[in-house]
Design a protein around this motif. Structure first.
Motif, short mmCIF file in Angstrom:
data_model
loop_
_atom_site.label_atom_id
_atom_site.label_comp_id
_atom_site.label_asym_id
_atom_site.label_seq_id
_atom_site.Cartn_x
_atom_site.Cartn_y
_atom_site.Cartn_z
N ILE A 1 0.77 -1.20 0.12
CA ILE A 1 0.04 -0.02 -0.02
C ILE A 1 0.93 1.43 0.04
O ILE A 1 1.84 1.23 0.73
CB ILE A 1 -0.78 0.18 1.29
N ALA A 2 0.49 2.19 -0.69
CA ALA A 2 1.35 3.46 -0.83
C ALA A 2 -0.02 4.44 -0.53
O ALA A 2 -0.80 4.50 -1.48
CB ALA A 2 2.14 3.65 -1.90
N VAL A 3 0.35 5.42 0.20
CA VAL A 3 -0.91 6.51 0.19
C VAL A 3 0.04 8.00 -0.66
O VAL A 3 0.86 8.15 -0.43
CB VAL A 3 -0.93 7.00 1.63
N ASP A 4 -0.92 8.31 -1.53
CA ASP A 4 -0.47 9.58 -2.31
C ASP A 4 -1.90 10.07 -2.72
O ASP A 4 -2.97 10.03 -2.91
CB ASP A 4 0.09 8.87 -3.65
N LYS A 5 -1.68 11.38 -2.02
CA LYS A 5 -2.78 12.57 -2.14
C LYS A 5 -3.91 11.96 -1.43
O LYS A 5 -5.18 11.86 -1.97
CB LYS A 5 -3.03 12.69 -3.50
N ASN A 6 -3.68 11.51 -0.25
CA ASN A 6 -4.91 10.81 0.81
C ASN A 6 -5.61 9.90 -0.05
O ASN A 6 -6.78 9.25 0.46
CB ASN A 6 -5.97 12.16 0.80
N VAL A 7 -5.13 9.27 -1.18
CA VAL A 7 -5.61 7.84 -1.82
C VAL A 7 -4.72 6.73 -1.46
O VAL A 7 -3.63 7.02 -1.62
CB VAL A 7 -6.05 8.17 -3.27
N ALA A 8 -5.17 5.90 -1.04
CA ALA A 8 -4.52 4.59 -0.85
C ALA A 8 -4.26 3.60 -2.10
O ALA A 8 -5.34 3.57 -2.79
CB ALA A 8 -5.09 3.76 0.42
N TRP A 9 -3.15 3.52 -2.48
CA TRP A 9 -2.79 2.80 -3.83
C TRP A 9 -2.31 1.38 -3.50
O TRP A 9 -1.30 1.10 -2.71
CB TRP A 9 -1.91 3.57 -4.48
N PHE A 10 -3.01 0.45 -4.10
CA PHE A 10 -2.47 -0.89 -4.05
C PHE A 10 -1.63 -1.26 -5.04
O PHE A 10 -1.73 -1.07 -6.19
CB PHE A 10 -3.67 -1.68 -4.00
N HIS A 11 -0.33 -1.67 -4.77
CA HIS A 11 0.49 -2.04 -5.87
C HIS A 11 0.70 -3.45 -5.75
O HIS A 11 1.36 -4.10 -4.89
CB HIS A 11 1.79 -1.54 -5.35
N PRO A 12 0.17 -4.06 -6.66
CA PRO A 12 0.08 -5.63 -6.64
C PRO A 12 1.44 -6.15 -6.68
O PRO A 12 2.26 -5.49 -7.66
CB PRO A 12 -0.88 -6.00 -7.89
N ALA A 13 2.00 -7.19 -6.19
CA ALA A 13 3.36 -7.75 -6.24
C ALA A 13 3.54 -8.17 -7.73
O ALA A 13 4.72 -7.86 -8.15
CB ALA A 13 3.44 -8.81 -5.34
N HIS A 14 2.68 -8.72 -8.29
CA HIS A 14 2.87 -9.25 -9.76
C HIS A 14 3.16 -7.89 -10.72
O HIS A 14 3.54 -8.40 -11.90
CB HIS A 14 2.00 -10.24 -10.44
N SER A 15 2.58 -6.81 -10.55
CA SER A 15 2.76 -5.86 -11.40
C SER A 15 2.70 -4.42 -10.53
O SER A 15 1.98 -3.67 -10.63
CB SER A 15 1.35 -5.83 -12.19
N PRO A 16 3.86 -4.21 -9.81
CA PRO A 16 3.79 -3.08 -8.95
C PRO A 16 3.95 -1.73 -9.48
O PRO A 16 3.40 -0.61 -9.20
CB PRO A 16 5.14 -3.27 -8.21
N GLU A 17 4.08 -1.57 -10.97
CA GLU A 17 4.16 -0.51 -11.72
C GLU A 17 2.85 0.18 -12.13
O GLU A 17 2.64 1.01 -12.65
CB GLU A 17 5.25 -0.44 -12.74
N THR A 18 1.77 -0.70 -11.90
CA THR A 18 0.48 -0.32 -12.07
C THR A 18 -0.28 -0.24 -10.98
O THR A 18 -1.23 -1.47 -10.80
CB THR A 18 -0.06 -1.35 -13.19
N PRO A 19 -0.29 0.51 -10.19
CA PRO A 19 -0.98 0.72 -8.89
C PRO A 19 -2.46 0.85 -9.07
O PRO A 19 -2.92 1.23 -9.97
CB PRO A 19 -0.24 1.85 -7.96
N ILE A 20 -3.39 0.55 -8.02
CA ILE A 20 -4.98 0.45 -8.20
C ILE A 20 -5.08 1.53 -7.22
O ILE A 20 -4.94 1.30 -5.95
CB ILE A 20 -5.24 -0.79 -7.92
N PRO A 21 -6.08 2.66 -7.28
CA PRO A 21 -6.54 3.44 -6.12
C PRO A 21 -7.61 2.72 -5.32
O PRO A 21 -8.42 2.00 -6.07
CB PRO A 21 -7.17 4.47 -6.86
N LEU A 22 -7.68 2.63 -4.01
CA LEU A 22 -8.48 2.01 -3.35
C LEU A 22 -9.49 3.01 -3.20
O LEU A 22 -9.30 4.19 -2.68
CB LEU A 22 -7.95 1.45 -1.96
N PRO A 23 -10.90 2.54 -3.08
CA PRO A 23 -12.08 3.36 -2.46
C PRO A 23 -11.91 3.69 -1.26
O PRO A 23 -11.41 2.69 -0.45
CB PRO A 23 -13.34 2.87 -3.14
N THR A 24 -12.69 4.42 -0.62
CA THR A 24 -12.48 4.84 0.82
C THR A 24 -13.15 3.49 1.50
O THR A 24 -12.84 3.13 2.77
CB THR A 24 -13.27 6.15 1.30
N SER A 25 -14.45 3.19 1.11
CA SER A 25 -14.75 1.82 1.52
C SER A 25 -13.92 0.82 1.81
O SER A 25 -14.13 -0.05 2.80
CB SER A 25 -16.11 1.34 0.68
N VAL A 26 -12.94 0.80 0.92
CA VAL A 26 -11.87 -0.28 1.46
C VAL A 26 -11.00 0.09 2.06
O VAL A 26 -10.42 -0.52 3.10
CB VAL A 26 -11.38 -1.08 -0.29
#
Lengths: 262, 677
Positions: B246-271
């Protein structure tokens, strides 16, 4: 061919019947008589005019008591060895193996001395108690008890069934083949006892049949029909039991199934 | 009915920890399912409740009573085992009443209870039947009934449905649950089957490697598994798990999957609100259920997809979105789990924090574990020791008094001058033995015995082997079994009774033996009355009397040779003698060895036939000119006719050593030359 060879083995047993029930003097007939005549008079004479009934009853009593005790002690010890983990279990296992290896003939003198000191010479107890435990019986029961599912004993523990009740009402009935085998082998061994009573008794009152027969043999050597009748009386319970259970006895002695398998 | 509480219960077998400290509570009347793979400790937990095992540490309570040291039957539990544990030799009624009888419940109460429970389970018509006549489902009911009859406070079931076929299992599942709803007995149910757990439980406890993984209602466990193990265990096909950071950037948590760390996914607040505080410093596992994957595009759902190319697509809403492209991974209906990568290394207290309804553990209570540990071990061991020795005692006494005692005493009197009439015995050293060695009769008896053994053992062994080979093949018209029995019969006959007939057979004038000789034009013999033929006559009797035993042993040896071996030999063209020499004989090695040892030991101790055939009126004691005086006969005569007990003991000791020595030599020989399978 097979049957002919086998029949050869029972000729002597058959001849006892021929002599016992044949006509007077058949023994001295040449060529030998082959057919039994079924004259039972000598047999009746032996049973009514001698103490023979007493000997038969002695043998029956001694054998019965021995069988009951052997089954009881074997079931108890077999259960302990199979189901209860306790220190000394292995030691007892080897102690039993040791008993199996002791040469019986070499022990008779000291055994006599022990019975002498226990004041057991010339008693029924001397005929029974030393044979009240059987090494093969214990191993047999142990082997069968090990086959009983563990949960049978556990549910008994949960239901508050005591160990002895469990052995008596569940374990032993489930080990019927072990009971049958132990009963049969003990019966044969006990009924055929000869040397032990010869040494440990001298009173005709408690003599078993085999010993009486040996005395009879010396006293009535010429009365072949009576002698053969007496032998037949000693022999017939064994023949009867063997006739009905030979399959089990043979398997018990062989320690397993005799028919080839893959 | 009772509440069951575990407080830091531990179980170790030897050095192996089966259960790490367990703390949980089963509510009164609850249907509590313990689920986990084999070896997870679930059955041990159940057995601890039943009292079949005692905890190594910790406490178990039924309501407020501490029961962990109580014996099983005092706990009032009913248990159903996987194999039902129905006694096959008793009727259904006896099976159900057996426990009550043991508790000395009055007969009419028993009958009444059994009838009631049988009616409840609709098995009244089965009561007189034997278990063998019952179907799997009926046995299951009987096992339930047997537990219910005792009116248990806690009902325990150990994989009760795993022996049933799939259809019946579904049916019984419903039925057991309905039964529970009627009776409201606190039930602890162990299974490895997640479907059973999901469909039956009020609450589920998931275990793995002796630890609680999670406790919760089926819905909680399915939707919010607290460990990867739980997530994977439930659902079929199982949940997909993606690891990453998990990396936090601009108050949004980004999930960096291990198999593809260079394509992070922004996590919605519910998650992202579900994330633990220190999430950025841990590996994060994201899981999603296969059924939540639907073809994209879809509205109303928030989701993201990882494509093998790293291409990302998202959407938001309630349902799921995503694309499945071959082995792509899709994360749906935002679910996140924080867990250390290896469950065993969880920080202490980890499992406790995972419980949805943690037990309040009174931390003010001092730790009394070590004491209870040692006490329980010794008590159980003591019980086993007492029972163990109690049960072997009767036979042990017989063996000690009548076998080992005499064996020791033998070694004693052989070196003493001892008489049954004198109260004192005097030590004479080897004098008994030297006296013995100067007696010609002693040497004669040894010679006789040696002659007897050397003649009888090989003859019996060979004859038995020949007979066994003759009787080997299957069942003929009269059955191999019948011939077998006839050959074996002489062995079970009493020696004296059959000796009588052999005395007649050996009668020089009228006996069968000479008739047979005459038939073959051989001059007649005096048999038992001849110096040269007396012992051979006894040998013939012994051969007749004992060969059946060894034949049977050889037959058992032959039967244990797999038929396939012989068939293989036949296929290779081996016949008759070659088969015997190359296959049967080597494979019969162990049994031949056994037969030779047994025959040697038996023949060295022959007494009864020597005594009856030649000891009595025939030629005096021990045959004409002592020609049949064997060692056992001489011992008998010395001790019981001439009352020289010390001399007889010395002789016995020699026999003892001889027999033992021979056995050892034979053993040594066999170890080198006999092929053991």
């Amino acid at each position: 061919m097979r049957l002919a060879v086998a029949l050869l083995f029972i000729i002597p047993v058959y001849w006892i019947l021929v002599l016992a029930t044949g006509y007077h003097g058949a023994v001295y007939h040449l060529p030998p008589v082959w057919v039994p005549l079924f004259h039972w008079a000598p047999m009746v004479y032996v049973l009514t005019h001698t103490h023979w009934m007493r000997y038969v009853l002695n043998s029956v009593g001694i054998t019965t008591a021995t069988i009951v005790l052997v089954v009881a002690t074997s079931a108890l010890a077999g259960y302990a060895l199979a189901e209860i983990p306790f220190k000394g279990q292995t030691a007892y296992f080897f102690l039993i193996l040791g008993v199996m290896m002791l040469p019986q003939q070499a022990l008779l003198v000291p055994q006599y001395v022990v019975l002498f000191h226990l004041h057991m010479l010339n008693t029924y107890a001397a005929m029974v108690v030393p044979f009240a435990a059987s090494t093969s019986g214990i191993f047999l029961f142990r082997q069968f008890f090990k086959k009983i599912p563990v949960s049978f004993g556990e549910i008994a523990r949960i239901e508050g069934v005591s160990t002895l009740t469990y052995i008596r009402r569940v374990a032993v009935p489930l080990a019927k083949p072990a009971v049958a085998t132990t009963v049969l082998l003990t019966f044969i061994a006990s009924w055929n006892q000869f040397q032990w009573p010869l040494i440990m008794t001298n009173s005709p009152q408690i003599q078993p049949i085999e010993l009486a027969l040996s005395h009879y043999m010396q006293a009535y050597e010429a009365n072949w029909r009576e002698l053969a009748s007496a032998a037949l009386i000693a022999l017939s319970p064994i023949l009867l039991v063997f006739g009905f259970t030979q399959r089990y006895i043979v398997q018990a002695v062989a320690g397993g199934d005799l028919n080839a398998k893959d | 009915m009772a509440r069951v509480t575990f407080r830091r219960v531990m179980k170790t077998f030897g050095s192996h920890d089966v259960l790490s400290p367990l703390s949980f509570e089963v509510a009164d009347g609850e249907f509590f399912v313990i689920v986990g793979p084999s070896g997870s400790g679930k059955s041990t937990t159940l057995r601890l409740v039943a009292g079949l095992e005692r905890p190594s540490q910790g406490e178990i309570y039924f309501d407020t009573e501490r029961v962990d040291q109580w014996p099983p039957h005092t706990r009032d539990v009913g248990m159903v085992f996987q194999n039902y544990a129905i006694y096959p030799h008793m009727s259904v009624f006896s099976n159900m009443s057996f426990g009550l009888e043991a508790q000395r419940t009055p007969k009419h109460t028993i009958a009444q209870r059994v009838q009631q429970v049988a009616a409840l389970l609709e098995i009244e018509q089965l009561l007189p039947k034997r278990p063998g006549e019952l179907s799997g489902g009926q046995k299951q009911r009987v096992a339930l009934g047997r537990a219910l009859v005792r009116n248990p406070r806690v009902f325990l079931m150990d994989e009760p449905l795993s022996n049933l076929d799939a259809q019946l299992r579904d049916h019984m599942r419903t039925e057991i649950r309905l039964l529970h709803d009627r009776l409201k007995i606190t039930t602890i149910y162990v299974t490895h089957d997640q479907t059973e757990a999901m469909t039956m439980a009020d609450r589920i406890m998931v275990m793995d490697q002796g630890r609680i993984q999670q406790i919760g209602t089926p819905a909680e466990i399915y939707a919010h598994p607290s460990t990867i193990f739980v997530a994977k265990f439930f659902g079929s096909p199982s949940m997909n798990i993606v690891s990453g950071r998990i990396a936090v950037d601009k108050n949004v948590a980004w999930f960096h999957p291990a198999h593809s760390p260079e394509t992070p996914i922004p996590l919605p607040t519910s998650v992202s609100t579900l994330l633990p505080e220190d999430s950025t410093s841990h590996t994060i596992y994201m899981g999603f259920r296969p059924e939540d994957i639907v073809p994209k595009p879809l509205a109303n759902a928030f989701a993201f997809a990882f494509l093998p190319t790293g291409e990302l697509s998202t959407s938001s809403g309630d349902a799921t979105v995503g694309a499945m492209v071959r082995d792509s991974l899709v994360c749906g209906r935002g679910w996140l789990a924080h867990h250390c990568s290896r469950p065993r290394r969880c920080p202490p207290g980890g499992p406790d924090t995972m419980m949805s309804r943690p037990v309040s553990i009174d931390s003010s209570q001092p730790d009394s574990r070590p004491k209870s540990h040692s006490r329980s071990v010794t008590r159980q061991q003591l019980r086993d020791t007492v029972w163990g020795y109690g049960l072997i005692l009767p036979s042990l006494l017989v063996f000690l008094i009548f076998f080992y005692g005499p064996a020791l005493f033998l070694a004693y009197i052989a070196f003493f001058h001892w008489s049954i009439f004198a109260s004192q015995s005097t030590f004479v050293g080897l004098k008994n033995f030297t006296t013995l060695l100067h007696q010609p009769i002693f040497w004669q008896s040894l010679l006789n015995t040696a002659y007897y053994v050397v003649a009888v053992v090989p003859a019996t062994t060979l004859l038995a082997l020949a007979l066994a080979l003759l009787l080997r093949e299957g069942m003929g018209r009269f059955g191999g079994g019948f011939s077998r029995a006839l050959i074996f019969l002489p062995h079970v006959t009493p020696v004296v009774a059959t000796s009588i007939i052999w005395v007649w057979i050996f009668n020089p004038q009228f006996g069968l033996a000479n008739v047979v000789l005459h038939f073959f034009h051989v001059p007649p013999s005096n048999w038992l009355e001849s110096v040269h033929w007396a012992l051979p006559s006894v040998m013939i009797y012994t051969l007749w009397h004992s060969v059946g035993l060894y034949t049977i042993l050889f037959l058992a040896g032959l039967a244990s040779i797999p038929r396939s071996v012989l068939e293989a030999a036949a296929t290779d063209g081996a016949r008759g003698w070659r088969v015997f020499k190359r296959i049967l004989w080597p494979l019969l090695g162990p049994i031949t060895f056994f037969v030779i040892v047994l025959a040697t030991i038996n023949t060295m101790q022959t007494f009864s036939q020597v005594y009856t055939l030649t000891g009595g009126p025939h030629g005096g004691a021990g045959g004409p000119a002592f020609s049949t005086t064997t060692d056992s006969l001489l011992i008998y005569q010395t001790a019981f006719l001439y009352l020289h007990f010390s001399l007889a003991s010395a002789m016995s000791l020699i026999l003892f050593v001889l027999i033992l020595g021979l056995t050892l030599i034979q053993k040594w020989f066999a170890d080198r030359f006999v092929f053991y399978r």
